[in-house]
Design a protein around this motif. Sequence first.
Motif, short mmCIF file in Angstrom:
data_model
loop_
_atom_site.label_atom_id
_atom_site.label_comp_id
_atom_site.label_asym_id
_atom_site.label_seq_id
_atom_site.Cartn_x
_atom_site.Cartn_y
_atom_site.Cartn_z
N GLN A 98 2.60 -0.15 -4.68
CA GLN A 98 1.33 0.34 -5.21
C GLN A 98 0.28 -0.77 -5.21
N ASN A 99 0.69 -1.98 -5.58
CA ASN A 99 -0.26 -3.09 -5.62
C ASN A 99 -0.76 -3.44 -4.22
N VAL A 100 0.15 -3.46 -3.26
CA VAL A 100 -0.26 -3.75 -1.88
C VAL A 100 -1.25 -2.71 -1.38
N LYS A 101 -0.92 -1.44 -1.64
CA LYS A 101 -1.80 -0.37 -1.17
C LYS A 101 -3.18 -0.45 -1.83
N THR A 102 -3.19 -0.70 -3.15
CA THR A 102 -4.46 -0.77 -3.88
C THR A 102 -5.35 -1.90 -3.36
N VAL A 103 -4.77 -3.10 -3.23
CA VAL A 103 -5.57 -4.25 -2.78
C VAL A 103 -5.98 -4.08 -1.33
N ARG A 104 -5.08 -3.54 -0.50
CA ARG A 104 -5.42 -3.33 0.92
C ARG A 104 -6.63 -2.41 1.05
N LYS A 105 -6.65 -1.32 0.28
CA LYS A 105 -7.77 -0.39 0.38
C LYS A 105 -9.06 -1.00 -0.15
N ARG A 106 -8.95 -1.83 -1.20
CA ARG A 106 -10.14 -2.51 -1.72
C ARG A 106 -10.72 -3.46 -0.68
N ARG A 107 -9.85 -4.01 0.15
CA ARG A 107 -10.31 -4.92 1.21
C ARG A 107 -10.80 -4.15 2.44
N GLY A 108 -10.62 -2.84 2.42
CA GLY A 108 -11.06 -2.02 3.55
C GLY A 108 -10.21 -2.19 4.79
N LEU A 109 -8.92 -2.47 4.59
CA LEU A 109 -8.02 -2.69 5.72
C LEU A 109 -7.09 -1.51 5.92
N THR A 110 -6.80 -1.19 7.17
CA THR A 110 -5.75 -0.23 7.46
C THR A 110 -4.40 -0.95 7.39
N GLN A 111 -3.34 -0.19 7.37
CA GLN A 111 -2.01 -0.80 7.38
C GLN A 111 -1.81 -1.64 8.64
N ARG A 112 -2.30 -1.15 9.77
CA ARG A 112 -2.15 -1.89 11.02
C ARG A 112 -2.94 -3.21 10.97
N GLU A 113 -4.14 -3.16 10.41
CA GLU A 113 -4.95 -4.39 10.31
C GLU A 113 -4.28 -5.40 9.39
N LEU A 114 -3.68 -4.93 8.30
CA LEU A 114 -2.98 -5.84 7.40
C LEU A 114 -1.76 -6.43 8.09
N ALA A 115 -1.07 -5.63 8.89
CA ALA A 115 0.09 -6.13 9.63
C ALA A 115 -0.33 -7.24 10.59
N GLU A 116 -1.43 -7.03 11.29
CA GLU A 116 -1.91 -8.04 12.25
C GLU A 116 -2.36 -9.31 11.54
N ALA A 117 -3.00 -9.15 10.37
CA ALA A 117 -3.51 -10.32 9.64
C ALA A 117 -2.40 -11.11 8.97
N SER A 118 -1.34 -10.43 8.56
CA SER A 118 -0.29 -11.09 7.76
C SER A 118 0.92 -11.52 8.56
N GLY A 119 1.14 -10.88 9.71
CA GLY A 119 2.36 -11.15 10.45
C GLY A 119 3.55 -10.35 9.96
#
Length: 389
Positions: free
Chosen positions: A6-27
Motif C-alpha cells: 500500500q505504501n509503495v502504491k501510494t507514494v508511486r502515485k503521488r510521484r506520478g509514476l506508472t509501475q513500469r516507470e518505477l521499475a525502470e527507475a529502481s531496477g
Amino acid sequence: MSSAGQNVKTVRKRRGLTQRELAEASGVSLSTIRKLEQADRDGARLETLRKLAVALGVPTMRLAGAPGIEEADPITADRWAGVRDALERPPLASGLDDGPPTVAGVRASLDDAMPLFTGDQLAHLSVLLPPLLRDADALGPEGRTVRVRLLQLAGWLMVQTRQFSAAETALERALSESVDRMESAATINTLLWLLLRQGQLSKAHDLSVRWADETEPRISRATPEELSTWGWMLLRLSAAAIRNGQPGEADDAIKLASAAAVALGREYTPGNDFLRRFGPTTVKLKAAENAAVTDRPDLVLRLAERIPLAGLRSTSNNRNRHILDVADAYAKTGQYADAFGKLEQIREGSPEWLPNQRYARDILTKLIKSRRTLTVEMRSMADAVGLPL
C-alpha cells in the motif's frame, strides 16, 4: 493489501509514476512491483524496498510499514529450544547430588567454551548453553559479571540464528544487570544488530545516535576501549542510515568511525571480546558492506582489494559477511566462478554459520539462474545453504 504494498502504491502515485516507470527507475522488476502492490507477496525484502525508496525519494522505512521478518526454520528452532527455555524460565533447583555452582566454575566453563563461539560451533553451543545459563542464573548477585557476558553471547547467537524474541530477552536481561557504560554499550551493540536484522531501521538509527553521543570520547585522551565502543556505535549508525536511504549520514558516520580507528592504529579487541573487535580493517569491511547495500558491486570489489583478511578470524560478524558481499559483487558483475568460490570459502571455514544466511541463498540463486544445468558442487551448496531446488 500488505502495508508495504500500500505504501509503495501510494507514494508511486503521488510521484506520478506508472509501475513500469518505477521499475525502470529502481531496477526492481515490474512483476515484483505488481505482486507487491497486489499483495501477492507477503511483504518484501528490505533490499527491494530500499531500491524503491531511492527511486521514489523517501526513506526506506516510509515504505516498509511492518516488514516481514524471516524467523528461524522449525529445525533450527527445535535445536535451540533448550537455550530459549533457559533464558525465559527461572533456574532449576539443584539435584540432591549436585553441589551449587560457583562463580569461578561458571567463568572457567565459559572460558573453555569461547573457541566454540569464535568458531561458530552452533551444534555444540546449543547443547552446552542451557546448563551454563542456568548455573549462571543460580549464582545470584555475585555472578553478575559472568552472567551478563553469557547473556550477551546468548543474545548474539539468537540473533545469528534468527530467534529474535529470545535474542531480545537475553539482551534486555544483560542490559538490566549492567552497571557501567562500557558494559551496557557492549550489549547495545548487539541489540542494534538485532534491530537491523529485524528491519527496524528508524529505531536502530535513533538508538545508535544516542549511544554514539553518550560514548563519544575526547580522542586525545581516549582509552582503546572507549575508541572501540564509540567506533562501533558509529558503524551501527552508518548501517542503519545506508539502509534507510540516508547515504550522506551513513558516510559521515563512517568517516568518524575511521577517525576513531586511526586513533587506535590497529585492530583492538576490548576485554578479549571478539564481538567488539574494532580498528581500521573493521571500518573498511563496513564501508564495503555499505557499498553492497547500495548495489555498487564494482566499488565492493575495489574496496575488497585493500582489505587484509589474513589476520582476521572467520567470525560471522565481520569476515564472513564481507566474503558474502564480495561473492554478491562477483555474481552481479558476471564473475560466477569467483562468486561460487567465495561461497565455498565460507562453507569450508564456517559450515554451521552458512545455513542461517538468507544472503547466501540469494547469491546462490543468482548463480543457479546463470546456468542451464547444475553441477554436483552447486547441488551440494544448495543443500548447505538450505536452498530448495
